[in-house]
Structure formats: structure tokens, C-alpha cells
Design an enzyme around this catalytic site. Structure first.
Site, PDB file in Angstrom:
ATOM      1  CE  LYS A  66      -4.003   2.068   0.372  1.00 60.13           C
ATOM      2  NZ  LYS A  66      -3.600   2.830  -0.834  1.00 60.13           N
ATOM      3  CE  LYS A  90       3.299   7.115   6.128  1.00 63.77           C
ATOM      4  NZ  LYS A  90       3.047   8.071   5.012  1.00 63.77           N
ATOM      5  CE  LYS A 102       4.803   7.470  -1.476  1.00 60.83           C
ATOM      6  NZ  LYS A 102       4.182   7.823  -0.183  1.00 60.83           N
ATOM      7  CB  THR A 186      -2.899  13.509   4.884  1.00 55.51           C
ATOM      8  OG1 THR A 186      -3.213  12.477   3.947  1.00 55.51           O
ATOM      9  CG2 THR A 186      -1.462  13.361   5.334  1.00 55.51           C
ATOM     10  CG  ASN A 216      -4.835  16.828  -0.080  1.00 53.43           C
ATOM     11  OD1 ASN A 216      -5.821  17.467   0.260  1.00 53.43           O
ATOM     12  ND2 ASN A 216      -4.634  15.577   0.295  1.00 53.43           N
ATOM     13  CB  SER A 344      -5.931   4.852   1.678  1.00 53.51           C
ATOM     14  OG  SER A 344      -5.652   5.910   0.791  1.00 53.51           O
TER      15      SER A 344
HETATM   16  N1  GLU Z   1       0.815   9.063  -0.081  1.00 56.85           N
HETATM   17  C1  GLU Z   1       0.262   8.968   1.244  1.00 56.85           C
HETATM   18  C2  GLU Z   1       1.333   8.617   2.243  1.00 56.85           C
HETATM   19  O1  GLU Z   1       2.488   8.892   2.031  1.00 56.85           O
HETATM   20  C3  GLU Z   1      -0.971   8.074   1.298  1.00 56.85           C
HETATM   21  C4  GLU Z   1      -0.771   6.664   0.900  1.00 56.85           C
HETATM   22  C5  GLU Z   1      -2.055   5.867   0.757  1.00 56.85           C
HETATM   23  O2  GLU Z   1      -3.130   6.405   0.970  1.00 56.85           O
HETATM   24  O3  GLU Z   1      -1.943   4.683   0.421  1.00 56.85           O
HETATM   25  O4  GLU Z   1       1.076   8.113   3.302  1.00 56.85           O
END
Ligand code: GLU
Length: 410
Positions: A66, A90, A102, A186, A216, A344
Site C-alpha cells: 500500500k 506507517k 510506493k 492526512t 493537499n 485509504s
Molecule cells: N501518499 C500517502 C502517504 O504517504 C498516502 C498513501 C495511501 O493512501 O496509500 O502516506
């Protein structure tokens, strides 16, 4: 600056404070899979341009990979690898059933037309779709990738696979299966974490805040702090910042940037360079842009009492040490910005169950989770007599450890 080296340094330091098994350490040294592709895009003028695209699938110990997809001119495999590692930590810290991954493309999307960005986004999915899916790998937005882009990606995925559940991408616009509350998640999450720690840190009810970044996350964070009676004295985009001692109205600042392309000439505020912005006197400094902003070069000049990391990897380990010694509390990214990936995951769950939850339900659930984990991280840091980053890593590693125990060695 090598982001992945920094990430590995963080891991080593956390392990020194709170040991893990040799097996888990070995699993976390490298990504399970990383793929680099060339994406052909027909530009508006009919010429063909090739773009470099990436997906790093770091760890599936706790669930499907994810993490977001970043469009940036500085993005490369090394950065994506670091970001995928941070997603692993995370998701584990948040306790959601996700691993870490990622993606990215080396591109400055501002140089492309909307139609070119759409073709590029769909091209990224065509390059990676066999590796993606609701129980395999679920991308989402990151720097410069929007809910609209997630809709294009989700639709492209459905076309290629026949899976129309919209659960292979999150952070989508509502119209194509997005979740209520995801856009604000976020920044709202960062605020909930801040609220949970504020009195523990010893900050007053109303604080003075500086925000770096106007995407954002940065824009949303400035707004939520002001909505709750705090004063945002400075904001910035990649070109520069503005400062007003009496406070800025983030909605006005956003509107101005949209109309003028930058913050230059914003009325009744002082223009300041980004480096200066980080060193302003304030209670809370919120880096909400890119990695490597607070380094050994400027850590001694940071005047904030708290650094709330809404960006991923904004503080280097050398800076961590300087700040810790000076009593500046760094609320680490894997806690402070986890709201995005948590919502998410709620979006993915809604898509799979074909449900639609209210914004209140989503944000209440998020708040409860983050308050709990913020408290856990705080208590762990006291127990280990260390900083919040090592404490957050220690908790995340414990959860990865539990997951790794189910793998039988042969
Ligand atoms: N890009 C965001 C992060 O760095 C969200 C990642 C997601 O929602 O999967 O946590």
C-alpha cells in the site's frame, strides 16, 4: 541526499533502542520487489516521449502493498524505495492490514497538459497492472497526484482486468468510488495526533503555526489549525513563502496561488524564502512538502517547539539528534501523516463491501485510531527514554514481528 540511506539509519537507530529478531531485520533490509519501466506517451503535438516509472513493493508481511504514486522531477528509484519502506512502518504502526509500497514517475506535471497527464497516468497503470489489485497492491495519491488521477488509474485498471470494484486504487474522487473524508484525511489526522500530544508536550490551547508546502496536505493542515483557533503565521509553496505576524487566512492564500500561480505579491504579508520559513519563531512547524528539509545545517536554528512531520522524511537523523538534544519534539511522519493511508484503507474496505460511509463516521474512526497510537508512541518514548521516532518505529517493528512469526522457516 540519499533518502533510502536515511531510512535505513532510522531503522538501525530504532533497533538499537528496541531490538528485533535477526530474521525480521533481514526481511526489512531490502524491498521484496522493485520494478522500473519506460512509459511511452504521445504528447499533444504528436511526438512520443518516454517517462521513467517505478513501483517498489517493500513488504507484504502485514497485507497487500500500500502506498502512493508520486509525480515529481526529482523522483527516482531511491526515493521511491525510501518512501515504500516508510509506508511499511506507517501501516504497521497504524495497525491496518496493509504492507508497504510506493510508486512514482520522474516528471514535472506542470510542464504537461491535462490530457498528457491523463495519458501518462494510464500508461503507468498499463505498465504495472499485473502487479496491482485489491489484494495485491493498492496505490493512492502522493505529491502531485490528485483524486482525478486516481479515477483515471482506477478506470484503466478496470478496463485491463475486468475488475470494476474500484478497490485497486484509493484516494479517488467520490464520483468513482472515493471515500468521504479522504481528501482531508492526512491533514485532519495530523491535527488529531497534534491534539492528542499537545498537553503532554506542554503547549497552550492556541498555538502559532508555520506550514511549509501548499499541496493537499499543507493547505489542508493550515486550514484545520485555523478552524480550531490557532494562528498560521507563514505558508509557502516550492517557490517561496509569505509571513504575517497577525496570521494568514489559508483559504485566501490558496485562492491567491490558484489565480496567480505563486504567492508573489500576496497583500499584507512579507515575502520570505523557504529556508527562512523553517527558522521562524513559532510553536509548531509543519513540514508538508518533501524530504530532507531539516538537516544538520539548519536544525540548530529551528525555533519551533514541535515539528509535526506531515511530509515523508523531512528530517534527517543528524537533525533528529540536534532537535532532541535541544528539547524540540519531532512528531514523526509515520505517525503524524498516517491519516491518509488509514482512510485509504477505509476506502478500500467500502469498495470491497460496496458501502458508503459518512464523513463523520470516517473521521471519528480515524480520530480514535490516531489518538490511541499517538498515546502509545508517547508512552513508549518515555519507557525507552528516547525520541518519538524511535518509539514509533519500535511499535511498528513489534507488529511486523508478530506478522513475521507466522512464516514458517524451511
Ligand atoms: N501518499 C500517502 C502517504 O504517504 C498516502 C498513501 C495511501 O493512501 O496509500 O502516506
Amino acid at each position: 541526499m540519499n533518502a533510502f540511506d536515511e531510512a535505513q539509519k532510522q531503522l538501525d537507530r530504532a533497533i538499537a533502542a528496541s531490538p528485533i529478531t535477526e530474521d525480521l531485520h533481514k526481511r526489512l533490509l531490502k524491498p521484496e520487489r522493485e520494478v522500473t519501466v519506460s512509459i511511452p506517451v504521445t504528447m499533444d503535438d504528436g511526438t512520443l516521449r518516454m517517462f521513467e516509472g517505478y513501483r517498489v513493493q517493500y513488504s507484504s508481511l502485514r497485507g497487500p502493498y500500500k502506498g502512493g504514486v508520486r509525480f515529481h522531477s526529482q523522483t527516482d528509484i531511491n526515493e521511491v524505495r525510501a518512501l515504500a519502506f516508510w509506508m511499511t512502518m506507517k501501516c504497521a504502526l497504524a495497525g491496518i492490514p496493509m504492507g508497504g509500497g510506493k510508486g512514482g514517475i520522474t516528471v514535472d506535471p506542470r510542464e504537461l497538459s491535462a490530457a498528457e497527464v491523463e495519458r501518462l497516468s494510464r500508461g503507468w497503470v498499463r505498465a504495472f497492472y499485473t502487479l496491482l489489485g485489491p489484494d495485491q497492491d493498492i496505490p493512492a495519491p502522493d505529491v502531485n497526484t490528485t483524486p482525478e488521477i486516481m479515477c483515471w488509474m482506477s478506470e484503466e485498471y478496470a478496463k485491463l482486468t475486468g475488475d470494476t470494484r474500484n478497490a485497486a486504487f484509493t484516494g479517488k474522487a467520490l464520483i468513482c468510488g472515493g471515500s468521504e473524508g479522504r481528501g482531508a484525511a492526512t491533514s485532519a489526522g495530523g491535527f488529531y495526533v497534534f491534539e492528542a500530544l499537545r498537553s503532554r508536550i506542554g503547549l497552550p490551547d492556541k498555538t502559532v503555526v508555520v506550514v511549509q508546502g501548499m499541496g493537499n496536505v499543507g493547505g489542508g493542515t493550515a486550514k484545520i489549525f485555523v478552524e480550531h483557533g490557532h494562528t498560521v503565521v507563514a505558508m509557502s509553496d516550492s517557490k517561496g513563502g509569505i509571513y504575517s505576524e497577525s496570521g494568514l487566512d489559508p483559504a485566501e492564500v490558496e485562492k491567491y496561488k490558484k489565480e496567480n500561480g505563486s504567492l508573489k505579491g500576496f497583500p499584507n504579508a512579507e515575502q520570505i524564502p523557504n529556508e527562512k520559513l523553517l527558522e521562524l519563531s513559532c510553536d509548531v512547524l509543519v513540514p508538508a512538502a518533501l524530504e530532507n528539509q531539516i538537516t544538520k545545517g539548519n536544525a540548530k536554528n529551528i525555533k519551533a517547539k514541535v515539528v509535526l512531520e506531515l511530509a515523508n522524511g523531512p528530517t534527517t537523523t543528524e537533525a533528529d539528534d540536534i532537535l532532541f538534544e535541544r528539547g524540540v519534539v519531532v512528531v514523526p511522519d509515520i505517525l503524524a501523516n498516517a491519516g491518509g493511508v488509514v482512510v485509504s484503507t477505509y476506502e478500500w474496505e467500502q469498495n470491497l463491501k460496496n458501502e458508503h460511509w459518512s464523513e463523520k463516521d470516517v473521521l471519528d474512526k480515524l480520530r480514535e485510531l490516531l489518538e490511541r497510537e499517538a498515546k502509545n508512541v508517547w508512552e513508549r518514548s518515555k519507557k525507552l527514554k528516547t525520541d518519538l521516532r524511535r518509539a514509533a518505529f519500535a511499535l511498528a517493528l513489534e507488529r511486523l514481528e508478530e506478522a513475521s512469526r507466522q512464516f514458517i522457516r524451511r
